[in-house]
Design a protein around this motif. Structure first.
Motif, short mmCIF file in Angstrom:
data_model
loop_
_atom_site.label_atom_id
_atom_site.label_comp_id
_atom_site.label_asym_id
_atom_site.label_seq_id
_atom_site.Cartn_x
_atom_site.Cartn_y
_atom_site.Cartn_z
N MET A 113 0.83 -1.21 0.00
CA MET A 113 0.00 0.00 0.00
C MET A 113 0.86 1.26 0.00
O MET A 113 0.50 2.26 -0.62
CB MET A 113 -0.95 0.00 1.20
N LEU A 114 2.00 1.19 0.69
CA LEU A 114 2.90 2.34 0.72
C LEU A 114 3.46 2.63 -0.67
O LEU A 114 3.50 3.78 -1.12
CB LEU A 114 4.05 2.08 1.70
N GLY A 115 3.85 1.57 -1.39
CA GLY A 115 4.33 1.74 -2.76
C GLY A 115 3.27 2.34 -3.66
O GLY A 115 3.55 3.27 -4.43
N ILE A 116 2.05 1.85 -3.54
CA ILE A 116 0.94 2.38 -4.35
C ILE A 116 0.68 3.84 -3.99
O ILE A 116 0.43 4.68 -4.87
CB ILE A 116 -0.33 1.54 -4.13
N SER A 117 0.76 4.16 -2.71
CA SER A 117 0.50 5.54 -2.27
C SER A 117 1.52 6.49 -2.87
O SER A 117 1.17 7.58 -3.35
CB SER A 117 0.53 5.62 -0.74
N PHE A 118 2.78 6.10 -2.87
CA PHE A 118 3.81 6.94 -3.51
C PHE A 118 3.55 7.06 -5.01
O PHE A 118 3.72 8.13 -5.60
CB PHE A 118 5.20 6.37 -3.25
N LEU A 119 3.13 5.97 -5.63
CA LEU A 119 2.83 6.00 -7.06
C LEU A 119 1.68 6.95 -7.35
O LEU A 119 1.71 7.71 -8.33
CB LEU A 119 2.49 4.59 -7.55
N GLU A 120 0.67 6.96 -6.49
CA GLU A 120 -0.50 7.80 -6.68
C GLU A 120 -0.19 9.29 -6.52
O GLU A 120 -0.86 10.12 -7.13
CB GLU A 120 -1.61 7.40 -5.70
N ILE A 121 0.80 9.62 -5.71
CA ILE A 121 1.13 11.04 -5.52
C ILE A 121 2.35 11.45 -6.35
O ILE A 121 3.01 12.43 -6.06
CB ILE A 121 1.35 11.38 -4.03
N LYS A 181 5.33 10.10 -6.80
CA LYS A 181 6.69 9.87 -6.31
C LYS A 181 7.12 8.48 -6.78
O LYS A 181 7.25 7.53 -5.98
CB LYS A 181 6.76 10.02 -4.80
N GLU A 182 7.34 8.38 -8.10
CA GLU A 182 7.60 7.09 -8.71
C GLU A 182 8.89 6.44 -8.22
O GLU A 182 8.95 5.21 -8.09
CB GLU A 182 7.63 7.22 -10.24
N ASP A 183 9.91 7.23 -7.93
CA ASP A 183 11.18 6.66 -7.46
C ASP A 183 11.01 5.94 -6.13
O ASP A 183 11.58 4.86 -5.92
CB ASP A 183 12.24 7.76 -7.34
N ARG A 184 10.22 6.53 -5.23
CA ARG A 184 9.97 5.88 -3.94
C ARG A 184 9.17 4.61 -4.13
O ARG A 184 9.44 3.58 -3.50
CB ARG A 184 9.21 6.85 -3.00
N ALA A 185 8.17 4.67 -5.01
CA ALA A 185 7.36 3.48 -5.30
C ALA A 185 8.22 2.38 -5.89
O ALA A 185 8.13 1.21 -5.50
CB ALA A 185 6.22 3.85 -6.25
N LYS A 186 9.07 2.75 -6.84
CA LYS A 186 9.92 1.77 -7.52
C LYS A 186 10.83 1.05 -6.53
O LYS A 186 10.99 -0.17 -6.59
CB LYS A 186 10.76 2.48 -8.58
N ALA A 187 11.41 1.80 -5.61
CA ALA A 187 12.32 1.20 -4.63
C ALA A 187 11.60 0.17 -3.75
O ALA A 187 12.14 -0.91 -3.47
CB ALA A 187 12.94 2.29 -3.77
N ILE A 188 10.38 0.50 -3.35
CA ILE A 188 9.60 -0.43 -2.51
C ILE A 188 9.24 -1.68 -3.27
O ILE A 188 9.41 -2.82 -2.79
CB ILE A 188 8.35 0.27 -1.97
N PHE A 189 8.75 -1.54 -4.50
CA PHE A 189 8.35 -2.70 -5.28
C PHE A 189 9.55 -3.57 -5.66
O PHE A 189 9.44 -4.80 -5.69
CB PHE A 189 7.59 -2.26 -6.54
N GLN A 190 10.69 -2.95 -5.93
CA GLN A 190 11.90 -3.72 -6.23
C GLN A 190 12.31 -4.58 -5.04
O GLN A 190 12.66 -5.75 -5.19
CB GLN A 190 13.04 -2.77 -6.62
N GLU A 191 12.28 -3.97 -3.87
CA GLU A 191 12.66 -4.70 -2.65
C GLU A 191 11.73 -5.87 -2.40
O GLU A 191 12.17 -6.99 -2.11
CB GLU A 191 12.67 -3.74 -1.47
N LEU A 192 10.43 -5.63 -2.52
CA LEU A 192 9.45 -6.69 -2.26
C LEU A 192 9.51 -7.80 -3.30
O LEU A 192 9.36 -8.98 -2.97
CB LEU A 192 8.04 -6.09 -2.22
N SER A 193 9.74 -7.44 -4.56
CA SER A 193 9.76 -8.45 -5.61
C SER A 193 10.95 -9.39 -5.50
O SER A 193 10.95 -10.48 -6.09
CB SER A 193 9.77 -7.77 -6.99
#
Length: 245
Positions: free
Chosen positions: A163-171, A173-185
């Motif tokens: 949800m945090l990654g999606i929230s950054f994507l929605e506002i 802040k793609e770089d923050r979202a990308k970092a979270i999704f990369q870590e989780l994947s």
């Protein structure tokens, strides 16, 4: 011709003032109504290309100043110049919109915010932050992403991080979202399903930032690790669309 309310909605869409549901409603209308789509694209390009609010304020000032008889001729010319600029913008807007809008079109077709299951604390240490987690989830589901972020950052659960990654994507802040999704994947301690979800949203983030080669690589990796599961059918379709560009 679009009404003032419809134009205001498009401005709010362009500057991300609308909720996720309101944005989807506009995108669905554009898919179903060609006439609306044509006008909407022109306005969206206009909002993207110019500081519309500043222009409007300048024009209001010109209205006041043009009341002086000695300035009428000059301001009449100014209005004509602005009108000519707008006409020129709309005449070439279709071309530039088509060139610059590949990412929003593809992203909007496939993107849907992650919908978590209700997270309930089971007691013990989990119960301490249960209220904050619940509040974060409610804010997220209401589309109040900026408000949800501080609470989600204090939660280590996988659902919270998604949800945090999606929230950054929605506002935006793609770089923050990308970092979270990369870590989780790449995290081995979470379920394969959650890894797939993170990989899917990482690919979508890369599409949004127009990193096409990286998005293709991520989708190919996702499809190699699982033949069925969350977002797999969408991943196959998106991969074909990227390859066809």
């Amino acid at each position: 011709m679009l009404s003032e309310n419809e134009i205001q909605q498009l401005e709010d869409y362009q500057y991300y003032r609308l909720s996720s549901d309101e944005r989807k409603a506009i995108e669905q209308r554009m898919k179903k109504d060609p006439a609306y789509k044509k006008e909407a694209k022109a306005y969206l390009h206009l909002f993207k290309s110019f500081q519309v609010e500043k222009l409007a304020e300048d024009m209001r000032k010109w209205d006041e100043e043009s009341a002086s008889p000695t300035k009428v001729k000059f301001f009449r010319f100014s209005y004509l110049a602005i009108a000519a600029s707008v006409v020129l913008l709309f005449s070439v807007g279709g071309y530039f919109f088509q060139q610059n809008n590949a990412e929003p079109k593809i992203f909007a077709t496939y993107y849907e915010a992650y919908k978590p299951l209700n997270m309930q604390a089971r007691g013990g240490s989990e119960a301490v932050n249960a209220r904050l987690i619940w509040e974060a989830e409610q804010l997220y589901k209401a589309g109040k992403y900026a408000e949800a972020i501080p609470l989600l950052e204090d939660c280590s659960k996988t659902n919270c991080r998604l949800m945090l990654g999606i929230s950054f994507l929605e506002i935006q802040k793609e770089d923050r979202a990308k970092a979270i999704f990369q870590e989780l994947s790449q995290e081995e301690s979470i379920s394969l399903e959650k890894e797939q979800i993170a990989s899917w949203y990482l690919a979508l983030t890369l599409v949004k930032t127009e990193e096409w080669a990286a998005a293709q690589k991520e989708l190919e990796q996702l499809l190699r690790t699982a033949e069925e599961g969350y977002y797999i059918s969408q991943a196959k379709a998106l991969l074909q669309e990227i390859k066809a560009r």
